[in-house]
Design a protein around this motif. Sequence first.
Motif, PDB file in Angstrom:
ATOM      1  N   VAL A 200      33.447  41.822  53.167  1.00  0.00           N
ATOM      2  CA  VAL A 200      32.250  41.862  52.319  1.00  0.00           C
ATOM      3  C   VAL A 200      31.017  41.490  53.135  1.00  0.00           C
ATOM      4  O   VAL A 200      29.982  42.163  53.056  1.00  0.00           O
ATOM      5  CB  VAL A 200      32.401  40.939  51.086  1.00  0.00           C
TER       6      VAL A 200
ATOM      7  N   ILE B 128      27.931  44.202  53.442  1.00  0.00           N
ATOM      8  CA  ILE B 128      26.642  44.026  52.766  1.00  0.00           C
ATOM      9  C   ILE B 128      25.458  44.097  53.730  1.00  0.00           C
ATOM     10  O   ILE B 128      24.308  44.004  53.313  1.00  0.00           O
ATOM     11  CB  ILE B 128      26.577  42.729  51.932  1.00  0.00           C
TER      12      ILE B 128
ATOM     13  N   PHE C  58      25.758  49.001  50.141  1.00  0.00           N
ATOM     14  CA  PHE C  58      26.777  48.023  49.768  1.00  0.00           C
ATOM     15  C   PHE C  58      26.155  46.745  49.227  1.00  0.00           C
ATOM     16  O   PHE C  58      26.705  46.115  48.324  1.00  0.00           O
ATOM     17  CB  PHE C  58      27.699  47.711  50.949  1.00  0.00           C
TER      18      PHE C  58
ATOM     19  N   ASN D 254      26.986  45.313  45.690  1.00  0.00           N
ATOM     20  CA  ASN D 254      27.462  43.935  45.587  1.00  0.00           C
ATOM     21  C   ASN D 254      26.642  43.139  44.577  1.00  0.00           C
ATOM     22  O   ASN D 254      27.181  42.348  43.803  1.00  0.00           O
ATOM     23  CB  ASN D 254      27.401  43.270  46.962  1.00  0.00           C
TER      24      ASN D 254
ATOM     25  N   HIS E 277      29.631  43.748  38.720  1.00  0.00           N
ATOM     26  CA  HIS E 277      30.411  42.519  38.547  1.00  0.00           C
ATOM     27  C   HIS E 277      31.690  42.803  37.782  1.00  0.00           C
ATOM     28  O   HIS E 277      31.728  43.662  36.899  1.00  0.00           O
ATOM     29  CB  HIS E 277      29.595  41.462  37.811  1.00  0.00           C
TER      30      HIS E 277
ATOM     31  N   SER F 231      31.599  39.855  42.294  1.00  0.00           N
ATOM     32  CA  SER F 231      30.966  41.157  42.485  1.00  0.00           C
ATOM     33  C   SER F 231      32.056  42.216  42.612  1.00  0.00           C
ATOM     34  O   SER F 231      33.187  41.926  43.021  1.00  0.00           O
ATOM     35  CB  SER F 231      30.086  41.150  43.739  1.00  0.00           C
TER      36      SER F 231
ATOM     37  N   LEU G 212      32.239  44.560  44.725  1.00  0.00           N
ATOM     38  CA  LEU G 212      32.620  44.734  46.129  1.00  0.00           C
ATOM     39  C   LEU G 212      33.641  43.688  46.553  1.00  0.00           C
ATOM     40  O   LEU G 212      34.605  44.002  47.258  1.00  0.00           O
ATOM     41  CB  LEU G 212      31.375  44.659  47.016  1.00  0.00           C
ATOM     42  N   GLU G 213      33.460  42.457  46.109  1.00  0.00           N
ATOM     43  CA  GLU G 213      34.433  41.401  46.429  1.00  0.00           C
ATOM     44  C   GLU G 213      35.800  41.737  45.865  1.00  0.00           C
ATOM     45  O   GLU G 213      36.821  41.568  46.535  1.00  0.00           O
ATOM     46  CB  GLU G 213      33.961  40.057  45.877  1.00  0.00           C
TER      47      GLU G 213
ATOM     48  N   CYS H  52      37.365  44.746  47.837  1.00  0.00           N
ATOM     49  CA  CYS H  52      37.832  44.314  49.160  1.00  0.00           C
ATOM     50  C   CYS H  52      39.071  43.434  49.051  1.00  0.00           C
ATOM     51  O   CYS H  52      40.007  43.570  49.844  1.00  0.00           O
ATOM     52  CB  CYS H  52      36.721  43.590  49.906  1.00  0.00           C
TER      53      CYS H  52
END
Length: 126
Positions: A19, A23, A28, A32, A36, A41, A43-44, A47
Amino acid sequence: IVACFWYGAQTAAASGAIVALLIRSQWFADFNANTHFLGHSGLEVICFVVIWALQLLIIQKGMETVRRFQDWAGPAVWVMMLLLAIYLCVKSGTFAFTSDIPMDVLLEKTRDAGVPGTPGSWTSLF
């Protein structure tokens, strides 16, 4: 229990690193900040799931696959650490074991990290 914890800790650390790398790209970073899921997020979460699945694929093939992966990944980690150390020395313009950071700046920057005493002293251990 320890293996389960270690699996989760490795997955969280690796996905956090991915991440942090992703970012740096504006797309990204926007994704991010604006997406949510389950208090994290998007993206978290993506990943984490990808790293979790990759680790599961390696483990699912058995311990011999883990050993082969470890034989490749272990030296790769050391090479990357060496390259990062060289890069940081070149970027800083020096190679030294001392720091010329003023004590008030050091105390201010480490206060939020939970360091109770002066960094680098015995009081910071307690």
